[in-house]
Design a protein around this motif. Structure first.
Motif, PDB file in Angstrom:
ATOM      1  N   GLN A  75       7.124   5.629   2.818  1.00  0.00           N
ATOM      2  CA  GLN A  75       6.399   6.864   3.020  1.00  0.00           C
ATOM      3  C   GLN A  75       5.191   6.716   4.142  1.00  0.00           C
ATOM      4  O   GLN A  75       3.858   6.762   3.950  1.00  0.00           O
ATOM      5  CB  GLN A  75       5.709   7.096   1.731  1.00  0.00           C
ATOM      6  N   LEU A  94       1.162   7.643   3.556  1.00  0.00           N
ATOM      7  CA  LEU A  94      -0.096   7.286   4.058  1.00  0.00           C
ATOM      8  C   LEU A  94      -0.082   7.113   5.738  1.00  0.00           C
ATOM      9  O   LEU A  94       1.254   6.666   5.962  1.00  0.00           O
ATOM     10  CB  LEU A  94      -0.338   5.827   3.506  1.00  0.00           C
ATOM     11  N   ALA A 138       0.776  -1.158  -0.046  1.00  0.00           N
ATOM     12  CA  ALA A 138       0.188  -0.139   0.186  1.00  0.00           C
ATOM     13  C   ALA A 138       0.792   1.225   0.009  1.00  0.00           C
ATOM     14  O   ALA A 138       0.619   2.023  -0.645  1.00  0.00           O
ATOM     15  CB  ALA A 138      -0.962  -0.098   1.107  1.00  0.00           C
ATOM     16  N   THR A 139       1.808   1.263   0.745  1.00  0.00           N
ATOM     17  CA  THR A 139       2.653   2.374   0.927  1.00  0.00           C
ATOM     18  C   THR A 139       3.534   2.668  -0.436  1.00  0.00           C
ATOM     19  O   THR A 139       3.894   3.781  -0.861  1.00  0.00           O
ATOM     20  CB  THR A 139       3.612   2.362   2.080  1.00  0.00           C
ATOM     21  N   SER A 144       1.297   3.927  -3.307  1.00  0.00           N
ATOM     22  CA  SER A 144       0.502   5.298  -2.925  1.00  0.00           C
ATOM     23  C   SER A 144       1.253   6.406  -3.459  1.00  0.00           C
ATOM     24  O   SER A 144       2.565   6.410  -3.192  1.00  0.00           O
ATOM     25  CB  SER A 144       0.143   5.418  -1.555  1.00  0.00           C
ATOM     26  N   SER A 179       1.168   9.314  -2.494  1.00  0.00           N
ATOM     27  CA  SER A 179       1.351  10.158  -1.361  1.00  0.00           C
ATOM     28  C   SER A 179       1.439   9.249  -0.112  1.00  0.00           C
ATOM     29  O   SER A 179       1.001   8.382   0.062  1.00  0.00           O
ATOM     30  CB  SER A 179       0.243  11.310  -1.242  1.00  0.00           C
TER      31      SER A 179
END
Length: 367
Positions: free
Chosen positions: A82, A43, A35-36, A39, A41
């Motif tokens: 991130q 999270l 997911a990070t 993405s 931006s």
């Protein structure tokens, strides 16, 4: 056949956790990473990483828990993931949770080892009290099935045994007052008395009297004990061409013959522990046997099993089809499976001890 269908404990009661529980911390790590990384931006999902070490405690030891905890700390500090720039306090909090999880995993592992040792000892002791019946005793093929009502136990308030003697093969199936661990002492006493009586008593009536005396003596030692038990005893002649049956407060055996089932017509007697020698003599029923005949003995855990609407299990109606073309062990297994289908809750929530004994004599003429 002893306790069937694997371990009934469940993973919240001490059994190994299922695969999905073991995979959960790894899937959570992988999910956060993916997911990070995809993405565009940062999270704010770093808090999910704090759940990984406690989840690891459910399935893994201290070493794997420490590795997963270290992986969580690294992920919090690597800019590529991130995670919205976690602060020093966040990192220290996750580190503390990870360290505590390693300690808990260490304690849990030590306790699991101790519990496994104690369980092994307990199972060995219970099997010494009521060992599985052999597949054959003399000219009689045998199969027994036992499901104790109390979780985690192999012995409860029911008992059975099959022994060879100079007078033929003798068997007993009974149900003592109460069930669970509180009844194990009585079961042990009765089985010990039966095994001794089989060797030196000349007839089945004397064996029943010996069991009755054992309970009377045991009851006298404890104030207001009121010990009693129901039992059915059978004795096959040395040639296995006839059987003698004594029923002491217990339902009579069922005779499987030519695809039909009938109850053996016995002279009923009072339960054991009420003083048989002082009353009228016990009378055994003598039944001639034919090749292919089988006896089915069961506790009330079978006949009194009910479905969701309160309907009792129709043993007499279903047994002929279940026993058709089956050996004793297969017959017992089929009956248990059918009872489980009739009463869906009985497999995981046995409210009463369930006991079966299937005996298939081979007369001398058929050998």
């Amino acid at each position: 056949m002893g306790e069937q269908d694997g371990d009934r404990r469940g993973w919240l009661r001490g059994a190994p956790p299922p695969r999905w529980v073991r995979a959960l911390p790894l899937l959570l790590v992988a999910g956060v990473c993916v997911a990070t990384l995809v993405s565009p931006s940062p999270l704010d999902i770093g808090f999910l990483l704090g759940a990984i070490p406690p989840l690891a405690v459910l399935s893994y030891g201290p070493a794997v828990t420490a590795v997963l905890g270290a992986a969580v700390i690294v992920m919090l500090d690597v800019p590529a993931f991130q995670l919205d720039r976690p602060g020093q306090t966040d990192v220290l909090t996750v580190f503390s949770v990870a360290a505590l999880s390693v300690f808990v995993a260490f304690v849990r592992r030590r306790r699991d080892v101790q519990l496994d040792t104690e369980r092994t000892i307990a199972e060995a002791a219970q099997r010494a009290v009521a060992p599985p019946v052999p597949e054959r005793v003399g000219p009689v093929r045998c199969a027994g099935l036992y499901r104790a009502a109390q979780r985690g136990t192999l012995v409860g308030g029911d008992f059975f045994d099959v022994r060879e003697s100079a007078h033929g093969v003798r068997a007993v199936l009974g149900d003592v007052q109460g069930h669970g661990l509180a009844a194990v002492a009585t079961v042990s006493s009765l089985l010990g008395a039966f095994r001794e009586a089989v060797l030196d008593q000349p007839d089945l009536e004397s064996v029943a009297a010996r069991l009755d005396r054992r309970l009377v003596v045991d009851s006298a030692r404890v104030a207001h004990a009121e010990l009693f038990a129901t039992a059915v005893l059978v004795e096959f002649t040395p040639d296995a061409d006839a059987v003698r049956v004594v029923a002491c407060g217990h339902p009579p055996p069922l005779l499987l013959r030519d695809g039909a089932v009938t109850e053996v017509d016995v002279v009923p007697w009072t339960p054991l522990g009420l003083g048989l020698p002082g009353g009228a003599p016990v009378t055994a029923r003598v039944l001639p046997l034919r090749p292919g005949d089988r006896l089915f003995l069961a506790s009330d855990g079978i006949s009194e099993a009910r479905d969701a609407t309160g309907v009792f299990y129709p043993l007499l109606d279903r047994l002929p089809a279940l026993a058709a073309g089956a050996d004793p062990a297969t017959t017992a297994g089929r009956v248990w499976t059918d009872v489980s289908r009739h009463c869906p809750d009985v497999r995981d929530d046995v409210r009463d001890d369930v006991t079966m004994l299937v005996l298939a004599p081979t007369p001398a003429a058929a050998r």
